[in-house]
Design a protein around this motif. Structure first.
Motif, PDB file in Angstrom:
ATOM      1  N   ARG A  10     -49.612  39.381  30.675  1.00  0.00           N
ATOM      2  CA  ARG A  10     -50.570  39.252  29.346  1.00  0.00           C
ATOM      3  C   ARG A  10     -51.501  40.069  29.770  1.00  0.00           C
ATOM      4  NH1 ARG A  10     -54.449  38.324  27.527  1.00  0.00           N
ATOM      5  NH2 ARG A  10     -55.377  37.193  29.210  1.00  0.00           N
ATOM      6  N   ARG A  11     -51.983  41.012  28.907  1.00  0.00           N
ATOM      7  CA  ARG A  11     -53.334  41.653  29.134  1.00  0.00           C
ATOM      8  C   ARG A  11     -53.818  41.875  27.679  1.00  0.00           C
ATOM      9  NH1 ARG A  11     -51.701  41.412  33.400  1.00  0.00           N
ATOM     10  NH2 ARG A  11     -51.152  42.854  35.074  1.00  0.00           N
ATOM     11  N   SER A  12     -55.223  42.100  27.684  1.00  0.00           N
ATOM     12  CA  SER A  12     -55.585  42.599  26.424  1.00  0.00           C
ATOM     13  C   SER A  12     -55.254  44.071  26.057  1.00  0.00           C
ATOM     14  CB  SER A  12     -57.178  42.356  26.165  1.00  0.00           C
ATOM     15  OG  SER A  12     -57.434  41.002  25.958  1.00  0.00           O
ATOM     16  N   ARG A  14     -55.533  47.621  24.355  1.00  0.00           N
ATOM     17  CA  ARG A  14     -56.116  48.475  23.137  1.00  0.00           C
ATOM     18  C   ARG A  14     -55.626  49.815  22.823  1.00  0.00           C
ATOM     19  NH1 ARG A  14     -59.831  45.308  26.587  1.00  0.00           N
ATOM     20  NH2 ARG A  14     -60.596  43.684  25.398  1.00  0.00           N
ATOM     21  N   LEU A 119     -50.037  35.455  21.322  1.00  0.00           N
ATOM     22  CA  LEU A 119     -50.172  36.509  22.580  1.00  0.00           C
ATOM     23  C   LEU A 119     -49.079  36.417  23.593  1.00  0.00           C
ATOM     24  CD1 LEU A 119     -54.068  36.221  23.047  1.00  0.00           C
ATOM     25  CD2 LEU A 119     -52.958  37.660  21.353  1.00  0.00           C
ATOM     26  N   SER A 129     -50.866  42.898  22.605  1.00  0.00           N
ATOM     27  CA  SER A 129     -51.766  42.391  21.715  1.00  0.00           C
ATOM     28  C   SER A 129     -52.870  42.467  22.327  1.00  0.00           C
ATOM     29  CB  SER A 129     -51.307  41.340  21.106  1.00  0.00           C
ATOM     30  OG  SER A 129     -51.930  40.943  19.972  1.00  0.00           O
ATOM     31  N   CYS A 130     -54.140  41.768  21.441  1.00  0.00           N
ATOM     32  CA  CYS A 130     -55.225  41.504  22.128  1.00  0.00           C
ATOM     33  C   CYS A 130     -56.000  40.567  20.925  1.00  0.00           C
ATOM     34  CB  CYS A 130     -56.021  42.732  22.007  1.00  0.00           C
ATOM     35  SG  CYS A 130     -57.814  42.731  22.407  1.00  0.00           S
ATOM     36  N   TYR A 131     -56.747  39.648  21.549  1.00  0.00           N
ATOM     37  CA  TYR A 131     -57.456  38.823  20.752  1.00  0.00           C
ATOM     38  C   TYR A 131     -58.921  39.081  20.189  1.00  0.00           C
ATOM     39  CZ  TYR A 131     -58.809  33.662  19.734  1.00  0.00           C
ATOM     40  OH  TYR A 131     -59.263  32.531  19.358  1.00  0.00           O
ATOM     41  N   ILE A 156     -55.007  39.991  15.421  1.00  0.00           N
ATOM     42  CA  ILE A 156     -54.322  40.394  16.540  1.00  0.00           C
ATOM     43  C   ILE A 156     -53.321  41.360  16.165  1.00  0.00           C
ATOM     44  CG2 ILE A 156     -54.395  38.022  17.626  1.00  0.00           C
ATOM     45  CD1 ILE A 156     -51.574  37.805  17.263  1.00  0.00           C
TER      46      ILE A 156
END
Ligand SMILES: Cc1cc2nc3c(=O)[nH]c(=O)nc-3n(C[C@H](O)[C@H](O)[C@H](O)COP(=O)(O)O)c2cc1C
Length: 184
Positions: A10-12, A14, A119, A129-131, A156
């Motif tokens: 899992r990563r943010s 962008r 996520l 995805s990203c928070y 998200i």
């Protein structure tokens, strides 16, 4: 994909490919969110799914980068994602059970558990995805026509990642584990 891989990958993210995400995958992510724990099992979350480009732009207009909610530039990178899910919390339902004071924190505790499930669920489904919580709450509420009892908690973006994201550095876990009592 096993649980260990999901957590580690899992990563943010962008930046997203110009590739649509089908409704059934979005629905799965919503189900993962809805399976989250919540105080008293109140489940104060509701979801708004946005695909329309004009609406997405209006939502992005309520966002900002960094700490300056007034002058910060908007988070335009969000627009590369084909779908936004906005997680909203119903404060009133929590207040009825736990009172006004406790509801302030429970709202965020419950909905954050929900967001994290989503996520991780996105990763499991091959998505990214990203928070995102850098938005002006009042403006976003108006944009989404939220009733007074509801508060937007997170946007998200969901899509297929177009970037190779390395794992962001985390504090050495040994520095944050304590046994029996807090030790400096
Ligand atoms: C409550 C919360 C709010 C966040 N808001 C934003 C945001 O508004 N914009 C953004 O780009 N990232 C946002 N992030 C993502 C963090 O920047 C990211 O989780 C952090 O840099 C660690 O990177 P990683 O998620 O890839 O491990 C947010 C994360 C959390 C938990």
């Amino acid at each position: 994909m096993n649980f260990n891989d999901i957590i580690n990958e899992r990563r943010s993210v962008r930046s997203y490919l110009e590739k649509n995400v089908c409704d059934s995958l979005i629905y799965k992510i919503l189900e993962y969110g809805h399976s989250a724990p919540s105080a008293g099992n109140i489940q104060p979350w509701e979801f708004i799914i946005i695909r329309d480009e004009d609406r997405k732009k209006k939502i992005v207009d309520t966002t900002y980068i960094g700490n300056d909610s007034v002058n910060g530039k908007s988070q335009d990178w969000l627009l590369s994602a084909p779908v936004f899910i906005v997680i909203c919390g119903n404060r009133h339902r929590i207040e009825e059970r736990y009172g006004k004071e406790a509801a302030k924190s429970i709202l965020y505790l419950d909905t954050s558990a929900c967001v994290e499930n989503m996520l991780l669920g996105a990763v499991y489904l091959g998505l990214a995805s990203c928070y995102v919580s850098g938005f002006r709450t009042k403006e976003l509420s108006e944009t989404l026509s939220l009733p007074r009892d509801y508060e937007p908690i997170a946007i998200i973006p969901i899509g297929y990642s177009s970037e190779v994201c390395f794992k962001r550095p985390k504090i050495d876990i040994k520095e944050i584990i304590h046994y029996e009592k807090f030790c400096k």
